[in-house]
Design a protein around this motif. Sequence first.
Motif, PDB file in Angstrom:
ATOM      1  N   SER A 124       0.827  -1.202   0.000  1.00 22.04           N
ATOM      2  CA  SER A 124       0.000   0.000   0.000  1.00 22.04           C
ATOM      3  C   SER A 124       0.867   1.259   0.000  1.00 22.04           C
ATOM      4  O   SER A 124       0.609   2.208  -0.755  1.00 22.04           O
ATOM      5  CB  SER A 124      -0.926  -0.011   1.223  1.00 22.04           C
ATOM      6  OG  SER A 124      -1.781   1.117   1.221  1.00 22.04           O
TER       7      SER A 124
ATOM      8  N   LEU B  21      -4.555  -0.216  -2.683  1.00 23.50           N
ATOM      9  CA  LEU B  21      -5.243   0.864  -1.970  1.00 23.50           C
ATOM     10  C   LEU B  21      -5.884   0.276  -0.716  1.00 23.50           C
ATOM     11  O   LEU B  21      -7.010  -0.221  -0.752  1.00 23.50           O
ATOM     12  CB  LEU B  21      -6.305   1.495  -2.875  1.00 23.50           C
ATOM     13  CG  LEU B  21      -5.795   2.128  -4.177  1.00 23.50           C
ATOM     14  CD1 LEU B  21      -6.967   2.577  -5.042  1.00 23.50           C
ATOM     15  CD2 LEU B  21      -4.867   3.303  -3.875  1.00 23.50           C
ATOM     16  N   ILE B  22      -5.150   0.333   0.393  1.00 18.97           N
ATOM     17  CA  ILE B  22      -5.592  -0.312   1.627  1.00 18.97           C
ATOM     18  C   ILE B  22      -5.521   0.687   2.779  1.00 18.97           C
ATOM     19  O   ILE B  22      -4.461   1.241   3.066  1.00 18.97           O
ATOM     20  CB  ILE B  22      -4.714  -1.539   1.959  1.00 18.97           C
ATOM     21  CG1 ILE B  22      -4.820  -2.589   0.851  1.00 18.97           C
ATOM     22  CG2 ILE B  22      -5.125  -2.143   3.295  1.00 18.97           C
ATOM     23  CD1 ILE B  22      -3.918  -3.790   1.060  1.00 18.97           C
TER      24      ILE B  22
ATOM     25  N   PRO C 281      -4.533  -2.425   6.701  1.00 20.18           N
ATOM     26  CA  PRO C 281      -3.840  -3.635   6.236  1.00 20.18           C
ATOM     27  C   PRO C 281      -4.170  -4.884   7.046  1.00 20.18           C
ATOM     28  O   PRO C 281      -4.230  -5.984   6.488  1.00 20.18           O
ATOM     29  CB  PRO C 281      -2.360  -3.261   6.368  1.00 20.18           C
ATOM     30  CG  PRO C 281      -2.334  -1.772   6.300  1.00 20.18           C
ATOM     31  CD  PRO C 281      -3.589  -1.332   6.991  1.00 20.18           C
TER      32      PRO C 281
ATOM     33  N   PHE D 270      -9.259  -3.938  -3.310  1.00 19.67           N
ATOM     34  CA  PHE D 270      -8.062  -3.190  -2.921  1.00 19.67           C
ATOM     35  C   PHE D 270      -7.105  -2.876  -4.070  1.00 19.67           C
ATOM     36  O   PHE D 270      -6.084  -2.212  -3.856  1.00 19.67           O
ATOM     37  CB  PHE D 270      -7.291  -3.973  -1.849  1.00 19.67           C
ATOM     38  CG  PHE D 270      -8.098  -4.258  -0.614  1.00 19.67           C
ATOM     39  CD1 PHE D 270      -8.454  -3.240   0.247  1.00 19.67           C
ATOM     40  CD2 PHE D 270      -8.524  -5.555  -0.329  1.00 19.67           C
ATOM     41  CE1 PHE D 270      -9.206  -3.497   1.385  1.00 19.67           C
ATOM     42  CE2 PHE D 270      -9.268  -5.827   0.807  1.00 19.67           C
ATOM     43  CZ  PHE D 270      -9.619  -4.794   1.668  1.00 19.67           C
TER      44      PHE D 270
ATOM     45  N   LYS E  47      -5.673  -1.233  -7.680  1.00 14.41           N
ATOM     46  CA  LYS E  47      -5.701   0.122  -8.250  1.00 14.41           C
ATOM     47  C   LYS E  47      -6.358   0.097  -9.626  1.00 14.41           C
ATOM     48  O   LYS E  47      -6.264  -0.875 -10.342  1.00 14.41           O
ATOM     49  CB  LYS E  47      -4.278   0.658  -8.369  1.00 14.41           C
ATOM     50  CG  LYS E  47      -3.610   0.861  -7.011  1.00 14.41           C
ATOM     51  CD  LYS E  47      -2.313   1.612  -7.136  1.00 14.41           C
ATOM     52  CE  LYS E  47      -2.556   3.055  -7.572  1.00 14.41           C
ATOM     53  NZ  LYS E  47      -1.311   3.847  -7.615  1.00 14.41           N
TER      54      LYS E  47
END
Length: 215
Positions: free
Chosen positions: A157, A163-164, A167, A213, A215
């Motif tokens: 990330s 895109l978290i 985590p 999560f 992109k």
Amino acid sequence: MSAAPHSSRPRSTTPRGRIDKQQAVLTAAFTVFARLGYAQARVDEIAAEAKVAKATVYNHFGDKETLFREVVRALSETALTANLAAVEQLVNDSDDLPANLREVGLQLARCYCLEESRALRRLVSAEAPQFPDLLDVMDEVSHRVTQALTDRLARLSLAGRLLIDDPELAAAQFTALLTGSVDTRSRLATRSVPDAELRAITEAAVATFLKAFGK
């Protein structure tokens, strides 16, 4: 004449033969406990399976209860090592992140489906009323694997690969996508799952994970 340099490796104080016998007893005990359960397993059967004297079992472990606990701990450590090795393959600089996730997911699914892992889960579940603390041993393995996966996902990330926001939650969800389907296919660890099915489970898990999560 100068003295020979001392080795930096500590010398073992445990004879090799003793270690070998101890491992043989642990392996045999797991086989017998998994087949018969704790209550029905007898120390003389374990000794026969290990091809050692009954006294050897007692010399190494003291009693059946201690042996049972050590069996669960030893198998849990083995499972932990294998799972952590799988997680370590998830890297920031992979040219193909989906493929990297699929490979890691497949290795984790395979670890979860090993006969030893399935037998261990069945055994601990069956004996939980008498040995509830051993559930904590199993939970600790899951926790450490989740933490390792959390760290890898956090790095991805930070590197802008995923895109978290959380985590640790993402790691738990990725694991659940794998193990939930495996539990269903294995009928709660009572049957093996063919590798082709594990690959299909992993493909679906990674696809779902990346929809959330990626992109």
